[in-house]
Design a protein around this motif. Structure first.
Motif, mmCIF file in Angstrom:
data_model
loop_
_atom_site.group_PDB
_atom_site.id
_atom_site.type_symbol
_atom_site.label_atom_id
_atom_site.label_comp_id
_atom_site.label_asym_id
_atom_site.label_seq_id
_atom_site.Cartn_x
_atom_site.Cartn_y
_atom_site.Cartn_z
ATOM 1 N N ASN A 116 -107.075 -119.492 -47.512
ATOM 2 C CA ASN A 116 -107.228 -118.474 -48.544
ATOM 3 C C ASN A 116 -108.128 -117.348 -48.017
ATOM 4 O O ASN A 116 -109.319 -117.294 -48.299
ATOM 5 C CB ASN A 116 -107.815 -119.112 -49.802
ATOM 6 C CG ASN A 116 -107.954 -118.131 -50.951
ATOM 7 O OD1 ASN A 116 -107.741 -116.929 -50.784
ATOM 8 N ND2 ASN A 116 -108.325 -118.648 -52.112
ATOM 9 N N HIS B 162 -108.067 -114.205 -48.747
ATOM 10 C CA HIS B 162 -108.554 -113.349 -49.828
ATOM 11 C C HIS B 162 -109.822 -113.950 -50.444
ATOM 12 O O HIS B 162 -110.768 -113.236 -50.768
ATOM 13 C CB HIS B 162 -107.485 -113.196 -50.909
ATOM 14 C CG HIS B 162 -106.397 -112.248 -50.546
ATOM 15 N ND1 HIS B 162 -106.641 -110.921 -50.316
ATOM 16 C CD2 HIS B 162 -105.067 -112.428 -50.379
ATOM 17 C CE1 HIS B 162 -105.490 -110.320 -50.016
ATOM 18 N NE2 HIS B 162 -104.527 -111.218 -50.041
ATOM 19 N N GLY B 163 -109.790 -115.266 -50.610
ATOM 20 C CA GLY B 163 -110.936 -115.947 -51.217
ATOM 21 C C GLY B 163 -112.189 -115.813 -50.371
ATOM 22 O O GLY B 163 -113.278 -115.520 -50.879
ATOM 23 N N GLU C 24 -116.427 -121.071 -61.393
ATOM 24 C CA GLU C 24 -115.280 -120.323 -60.881
ATOM 25 C C GLU C 24 -114.987 -120.692 -59.421
ATOM 26 O O GLU C 24 -113.835 -120.842 -59.032
ATOM 27 C CB GLU C 24 -115.537 -118.823 -61.010
ATOM 28 C CG GLU C 24 -114.257 -118.028 -60.855
ATOM 29 C CD GLU C 24 -114.453 -116.533 -61.017
ATOM 30 O OE1 GLU C 24 -115.578 -116.055 -60.818
ATOM 31 O OE2 GLU C 24 -113.463 -115.854 -61.328
ATOM 32 N N PRO D 280 -108.889 -121.889 -55.676
ATOM 33 C CA PRO D 280 -108.217 -122.524 -54.535
ATOM 34 C C PRO D 280 -108.925 -122.176 -53.221
ATOM 35 O O PRO D 280 -108.342 -121.572 -52.331
ATOM 36 C CB PRO D 280 -106.806 -121.943 -54.594
ATOM 37 C CG PRO D 280 -106.955 -120.638 -55.285
ATOM 38 C CD PRO D 280 -108.111 -120.766 -56.226
ATOM 39 N N ARG E 242 -104.314 -122.428 -57.884
ATOM 40 C CA ARG E 242 -104.047 -120.990 -58.009
ATOM 41 C C ARG E 242 -103.106 -120.700 -59.165
ATOM 42 O O ARG E 242 -102.943 -119.545 -59.551
ATOM 43 C CB ARG E 242 -103.536 -120.422 -56.694
ATOM 44 C CG ARG E 242 -102.146 -120.764 -56.398
ATOM 45 C CD ARG E 242 -101.734 -120.241 -55.053
ATOM 46 N NE ARG E 242 -100.349 -120.604 -54.886
ATOM 47 C CZ ARG E 242 -99.474 -119.878 -54.218
ATOM 48 N NH1 ARG E 242 -99.852 -118.785 -53.631
ATOM 49 N NH2 ARG E 242 -98.230 -120.270 -54.133
ATOM 50 N N PHE F 85 -112.958 -109.485 -58.200
ATOM 51 C CA PHE F 85 -113.450 -110.610 -57.403
ATOM 52 C C PHE F 85 -112.652 -111.873 -57.724
ATOM 53 O O PHE F 85 -112.213 -112.596 -56.826
ATOM 54 C CB PHE F 85 -114.942 -110.828 -57.696
ATOM 55 C CG PHE F 85 -115.501 -112.123 -57.177
ATOM 56 C CD1 PHE F 85 -115.883 -112.253 -55.850
ATOM 57 C CD2 PHE F 85 -115.649 -113.218 -58.016
ATOM 58 C CE1 PHE F 85 -116.404 -113.448 -55.375
ATOM 59 C CE2 PHE F 85 -116.164 -114.419 -57.543
ATOM 60 C CZ PHE F 85 -116.541 -114.528 -56.219
ATOM 61 N N SER F 86 -112.468 -112.126 -59.016
ATOM 62 C CA SER F 86 -111.756 -113.345 -59.423
ATOM 63 C C SER F 86 -110.340 -113.372 -58.849
ATOM 64 O O SER F 86 -109.872 -114.408 -58.390
ATOM 65 C CB SER F 86 -111.678 -113.426 -60.943
ATOM 66 O OG SER F 86 -112.967 -113.531 -61.480
ATOM 67 N N ARG G 189 -109.142 -111.990 -56.149
ATOM 68 C CA ARG G 189 -109.187 -112.299 -54.718
ATOM 69 C C ARG G 189 -109.542 -113.759 -54.465
ATOM 70 O O ARG G 189 -108.966 -114.421 -53.606
ATOM 71 C CB ARG G 189 -110.229 -111.427 -54.034
ATOM 72 C CG ARG G 189 -109.734 -110.071 -53.640
ATOM 73 C CD ARG G 189 -110.718 -109.469 -52.653
ATOM 74 N NE ARG G 189 -110.374 -108.103 -52.327
ATOM 75 C CZ ARG G 189 -109.466 -107.779 -51.420
ATOM 76 N NH1 ARG G 189 -108.815 -108.718 -50.761
ATOM 77 N NH2 ARG G 189 -109.214 -106.519 -51.176
ATOM 78 N N LEU G 190 -110.528 -114.221 -55.222
ATOM 79 C CA LEU G 190 -110.986 -115.599 -55.035
ATOM 80 C C LEU G 190 -109.823 -116.567 -55.212
ATOM 81 O O LEU G 190 -109.743 -117.593 -54.545
ATOM 82 C CB LEU G 190 -112.092 -115.915 -56.047
ATOM 83 C CG LEU G 190 -112.869 -117.198 -55.824
ATOM 84 C CD1 LEU G 190 -113.670 -117.129 -54.532
ATOM 85 C CD2 LEU G 190 -113.788 -117.480 -56.992
ATOM 86 N N PHE G 191 -108.915 -116.222 -56.113
ATOM 87 C CA PHE G 191 -107.777 -117.097 -56.350
ATOM 88 C C PHE G 191 -106.612 -116.800 -55.403
ATOM 89 O O PHE G 191 -105.483 -117.230 -55.625
ATOM 90 C CB PHE G 191 -107.341 -117.036 -57.819
ATOM 91 C CG PHE G 191 -108.172 -117.956 -58.670
ATOM 92 C CD1 PHE G 191 -109.479 -117.622 -59.000
ATOM 93 C CD2 PHE G 191 -107.677 -119.184 -59.085
ATOM 94 C CE1 PHE G 191 -110.275 -118.488 -59.744
ATOM 95 C CE2 PHE G 191 -108.468 -120.051 -59.834
ATOM 96 C CZ PHE G 191 -109.762 -119.700 -60.165
ATOM 97 N N GLY G 192 -106.909 -116.037 -54.353
ATOM 98 C CA GLY G 192 -105.953 -115.923 -53.257
ATOM 99 C C GLY G 192 -104.949 -114.801 -53.387
ATOM 100 O O GLY G 192 -103.953 -114.771 -52.661
ATOM 101 N N LYS G 193 -105.197 -113.883 -54.330
ATOM 102 C CA LYS G 193 -104.233 -112.799 -54.500
ATOM 103 C C LYS G 193 -104.798 -111.480 -54.004
ATOM 104 O O LYS G 193 -105.985 -111.198 -54.187
ATOM 105 C CB LYS G 193 -103.896 -112.656 -55.981
ATOM 106 C CG LYS G 193 -103.132 -113.856 -56.525
ATOM 107 C CD LYS G 193 -101.782 -113.421 -57.059
ATOM 108 C CE LYS G 193 -100.889 -114.594 -57.320
ATOM 109 N NZ LYS G 193 -100.248 -114.548 -58.617
ATOM 110 N N GLY G 194 -103.925 -110.668 -53.417
ATOM 111 C CA GLY G 194 -104.319 -109.342 -52.978
ATOM 112 C C GLY G 194 -104.525 -108.429 -54.177
ATOM 113 O O GLY G 194 -104.127 -108.768 -55.293
ATOM 114 N N LYS H 93 -111.258 -112.362 -66.332
ATOM 115 C CA LYS H 93 -111.359 -113.008 -65.020
ATOM 116 C C LYS H 93 -110.287 -114.092 -64.886
ATOM 117 O O LYS H 93 -109.619 -114.202 -63.862
ATOM 118 C CB LYS H 93 -112.752 -113.633 -64.839
ATOM 119 C CG LYS H 93 -113.830 -112.610 -64.470
ATOM 120 C CD LYS H 93 -115.221 -113.204 -64.650
ATOM 121 C CE LYS H 93 -115.648 -114.101 -63.515
ATOM 122 N NZ LYS H 93 -115.978 -113.393 -62.265
#
Ligand SMILES: Nc1ncnc2c1ncn2[C@@H]1O[C@H](COP(=O)(O)OP(=O)(O)OP(=O)(O)O)[C@@H](O)[C@H]1O
Ligand SMILES: [Mg+2]
Lengths: 264, 308
Positions: free
Chosen positions: A13, A15-16, A102, A107, B78, B101-102, B104-109, B147
């Motif tokens: 991940n 992005h993460g 969070e 993931p 995700r 931020f949220s 991105r954190l979850f793997g999305k651009g 978020k």
């Protein structure tokens, strides 16, 4: 069971990781003024006190002017304490405010979390080290004999102690505990680790006792990169630093395997 | 049933030794709104936290969209958005930054259009550059929802979304839930309030002391649980319920001084009854209606369970 073909997530991940890294860097940028001014002032003070007052008594150590001699130790002292405090607060604060929910529900693997937090803390330390170096060069003549090795030690130490800070942040249950290890262990070990003197200047048995202080090896290696001489061989310095890095990594993977203090 | 989330034998004993959850089996269908109803300490948050990866289960497995939530946590998580019960937010961040931020954190651009839409839906767009600590509690809850929606989750968990929230926000929330459902999002929410379950859910699970006591479609449950009573204080006591009132489920109480009308949302007919009382010339001094409280319902349910 369900029949829909759900897509599998990518293996890493990115992005993460980037989100965490940026978040942590933004935290420092919000207090950019403090982040920059504090080390500059502190460094200047050290030069006034150590370089000026003591330096007038000790002119050179192993052929290096005392003012220049203390630069590597001074940088190390800041690297160690700042790496630990940056990384430990970075992960402790979400635990404290509850926003860790969070991170835990995202993931993001444990290692990705470490890369984000430790990467950001180490970046800040490296920048800090370079600022101190620049400030020092205003006070004393500095030439770096092995610049690549100097950078390598800078980076390696920043990462290692950011990892240690991360561990402390995960372990801590209160702000006192956060300050406990740096105040009780790191600062004394650094002062006793030859940051401001060569351990060759110590009488026995203190010289031998000092060899049990891991910080001696860090300072010595770093100093070697500057002046081509250290208290112990550079190979040994590098070995001890690398060993410390491996130990921190092992502790972290153990923490995440057991969910220790992160999850109920 | 097209199962989107499957919970099998999930239990939790906390490190303190507290048994928060007895083994739970539950399947959630794609696209449904499921309400988990239960009193304080029933284990609602514990169950949600296990599904979302915040708490490690003592036993059992969770499968999200066919992915094991522990072994293949990336694929499982995700797909999930969580709005926690506590108002945990980064005080020093701006609204826009924390929502981005949220995602991105979850793997999305980045997807500025989506983020803007979410913030607009939650009436947060005007506040996007405000620091979160400057927002009111209700606004902070909206931020948490934003978020959770930032990465377009297929399953949304709302842990007591309307706790400490005013009527306007509660309405907005219900509207949002219906909108999300229309777009195909599966929603699982917890609540203490039976009306809330009634307003929003397709199915309701009742949980008490770590046990899921029953899971039913809302309509069936409301019939079973949504009993209401109206007490009619009569001007003159009567000895028997008049035959003309047989169409209503009536009984006499207080030695004939009070008429008790029991009904549920299906067969409610208060206006009819009052009109009839008028034509019959039966006078009354006072009216009082009661809903069965959640506590009554639990007592009922547990008794039914023990009797079975
Ligand atoms: N970290 C913890 N350690 C020990 N016990 C816990 C922990 N978290 C929750 N519990 C206990 O587990 C039980 C279930 O808690 P949980 O938060 O799941 O209830 P809940 O149904 O969400 O309640 P509420 O409606 O009050 O939010 C409670 O008795 C609670 O005290
Ligand atoms: Mg709860």
């Amino acid at each position: 069971m369900s029949t829909h073909a759900a897509t599998k997530a990518p293996a890493v991940n990115f992005h993460g990781i980037w989100a965490i890294y940026r978040f942590e860097m933004a935290r420092a940028l919000r207090t950019l003024w403090q982040s920059l001014v504090t080390p500059v002032i502190t460094t200047s003070l050290y030069f006034v006190v150590f370089g000026g007052a003591i330096g007038s008594k000790i002119s050179t150590v192993g052929g290096v002017g005392y003012g220049s001699f203390i630069v590597p130790g001074l940088i190390m002292l800041s690297l160690l304490t700042q790496s630990i405090s940056n990384a430990s607060i970075g992960i402790y604060f979400p635990k404290f405010t509850g926003t860790v929910y969070e991170l835990l529900s995202a993931p993001v693997s444990a290692m990705e979390m470490v890369i984000g937090y430790v990467g950001a803390a180490a970046t800040k330390s490296i920048v800090l080290g370079l600022i101190i170096l620049a400030t020092a060069s205003l006070f004393v003549p500095l030439s770096i004999v092995h610049p690549v090795a100097m950078l390598a030690f800078l980076v390696l130490t920043s990462i290692t102690f950011s990892l240690l800070g991360f561990i402390i942040g995960v372990w801590a249950n209160g702000f006192e505990q956060l300050n406990f290890i740096p105040a009780l262990l790191i600062t004394p070990l650094t002062f006793l680790g030859g940051a401001f003197y060569s351990i060759d200047m110590l009488p026995q048995p203190w010289r031998t006792v000092s060899l049990f202080n891991p910080v001696v090896y860090l300072v010595s290696g770093f100093r070697w990169a500057f002046f081509d001489k250290g208290d112990v061989s550079v190979g040994l310095s590098l070995g001890v630093t690398a060993l410390f890095l491996v130990v921190c990594l092992a502790v972290i993977s153990w923490i995440f395997k057991t969910g220790w203090r992160m999850k109920n | 049933m097209d199962t989107i989330l499957s919970i099998v034998g999930v239990s939790k004993t906390y490190a303190s030794g507290h048994r928060a959850l007895e083994p739970v089996d539950l399947d959630i269908a794609r696209g449904e709104i499921f309400a988990l109803l239960g009193p304080n300490g029933a284990g609602k948050t514990t169950l949600i936290s296990i599904i979302c990866g915040i708490v490690t289960p003592s036993t059992g497995t969770v499968t999200v969209l066919g992915h094991d939530a522990q072994k293949d946590f990336r694929s499982a998580r995700r797909a999930i958005g969580l709005v926690p019960q506590e108002l945990s937010v980064d005080m020093f961040e701006t609204v826009l930054a924390t929502v981005k931020f949220s995602r991105r954190l979850f793997g999305k651009g980045p997807n500025d259009a989506h983020i803007e839409q979410v913030l607009r839906d939650l009436s947060l767009w005007d506040k996007r550059d405000a620091k979160i600590r400057e927002l009111s509690g209700g606004m902070k809850r909206r931020v948490l929802i934003a978020k959770a929606l930032s990465h377009e989750p297929e399953i949304l968990f709302l842990d007591e979304p309307t706790a400490g929230v005013d009527v306007a926000l509660r309405r907005d929330m219900w509207k949002l839930v219906h909108k999300l459902r229309a777009a195909g999002t599966t929603i699982i929410l917890t609540t203490h309030y039976i009306e809330e379950a009634e307003e929003m859910a397709d199915r309701v699970g009742v949980i008490d002391k770590g046990r899921i006591i029953l899971v039913e479609r809302k309509a069936a449950l409301m019939k079973k649980l949504g009993k209401r009573r109206m007490l009619i204080a009569l001007q003159a006591p009567m000895t028997a319920v008049p035959a003309d009132l047989a169409a209503w489920n009536l009984a006499l109480e207080d030695e004939g001084a009070t008429l008790l009308y029991t009904f549920d949302s299906e067969n409610e007919d208060i206006p009819g009854l009052l009109a009839k009382l008028g034509t019959l010339g039966i006078g009354y001094r006072d009216l009082e209606t009661h809903k069965s409280s959640l506590e009554d319902i639990f007592v009922d349910l547990v008794e039914q369970k023990d009797a079975a």
